[in-house]
Design a protein around this motif. Structure first.
Motif, PDB file in Angstrom:
ATOM      1  N   SER A 166      -2.364  59.047 -16.515  1.00  0.00           N
ATOM      2  CA  SER A 166      -2.975  58.894 -17.695  1.00  0.00           C
ATOM      3  C   SER A 166      -4.165  57.676 -17.382  1.00  0.00           C
ATOM      4  N   THR A 200       0.322  57.361 -11.998  1.00  0.00           N
ATOM      5  CA  THR A 200      -0.137  57.455 -13.311  1.00  0.00           C
ATOM      6  C   THR A 200      -0.702  58.605 -13.430  1.00  0.00           C
ATOM      7  N   ASN A 207       3.683  53.272 -19.596  1.00  0.00           N
ATOM      8  CA  ASN A 207       3.758  54.291 -20.815  1.00  0.00           C
ATOM      9  C   ASN A 207       5.228  54.509 -20.973  1.00  0.00           C
ATOM     10  N   SER A 240       3.984  60.236 -18.161  1.00  0.00           N
ATOM     11  CA  SER A 240       2.592  59.756 -17.758  1.00  0.00           C
ATOM     12  C   SER A 240       2.393  58.560 -16.670  1.00  0.00           C
ATOM     13  N   GLN A 241       3.296  58.088 -16.696  1.00  0.00           N
ATOM     14  CA  GLN A 241       3.423  56.678 -15.714  1.00  0.00           C
ATOM     15  C   GLN A 241       4.874  56.318 -15.272  1.00  0.00           C
TER      16      GLN A 241
END
Length: 191
Positions: free
Chosen positions: A83, A81, A26, A35-36
């Motif tokens: 997400s 992550t 991301n 998010s990552q």
């Protein structure tokens, strides 16, 4: 979820070159990998980049090994992550014995190294948001019998602090220390 890859480093190795292959996490949000992210840790000197995210296929970086007093060295690659969006990362990892025999051995302190006469230099996550808090060196090997390097761009180049759009002159970020205190490109001896 999280994923960790650990590499055992041979005792004669002082650097590891990591090439991103088909890597897509991301993108950063406001310059931060939220998010990552891919982080590197272990028996290594600081990289100058806290974490990697976004699209980095075709990029590379070097890790300098800081060997422990006893035992063998390890380098850890962690993908975190937060997400549900899928990600992929491929890394080509090369251990370099620093005895001068490798043409890809970088000078000490270089995060990226270009040992060929021609190439393309782009920032990490090029085409997307610029990462915050990058403090790293890009090194270029002088080609035999050359006396100059010529840089050119295919797109406009602009360095500026995120959210600096109201600063005058906003179209000329980096032209003085008043407008670009922490984000700059330094070419030693450049004219």
């Amino acid at each position: 979820g999280d994923c960790r890859l650990t590499i055992d480093i041979a005792r004669t190795v002082c650097q590891v070159r990591i090439d991103f292959v088909d890597t897509n996490l991301n993108p950063p949000i406001r310059g931060n990998c939220v998010s990552q992210e891919l982080t590197v840790s272990g028996d290594v000197w600081p990289l100058g980049v806290t974490s990697f995210c976004g699209s980095n296929s075709g990029q590379h970086f070097y890790v300098e090994i800081n060997p422990p007093a006893a035992g063998s060295s390890q380098v850890h690659f962690d993908v975190r992550t937060r997400s549900s969006i899928s990600y992929k990362f491929g890394l080509w990892i090369t251990q370099i014995v620093c005895d001068g025999s490798s043409n890809i051995q970088a000078p000490s302190g270089c995060t990226q190294y270009y040992p060929t006469a021609r190439g393309v230099i782009t920032s990490f996550n090029y085409g997307g948001q610029y990462f915050n808090n990058q403090h790293y060196r890009v090194c270029i090997k002088r080609a035999v019998s050359s006396c100059q390097i010529i840089y050119f761009t295919t797109d406009p180049v602009m360095l500026e602090k995120f959210g600096n759009y109201k600063t005058y002159p906003y179209t000329r970020a980096g032209v003085s220390s008043a407008y670009c205190v922490r984000d700059y490109l330094l070419i030693p001896g450049g004219r």
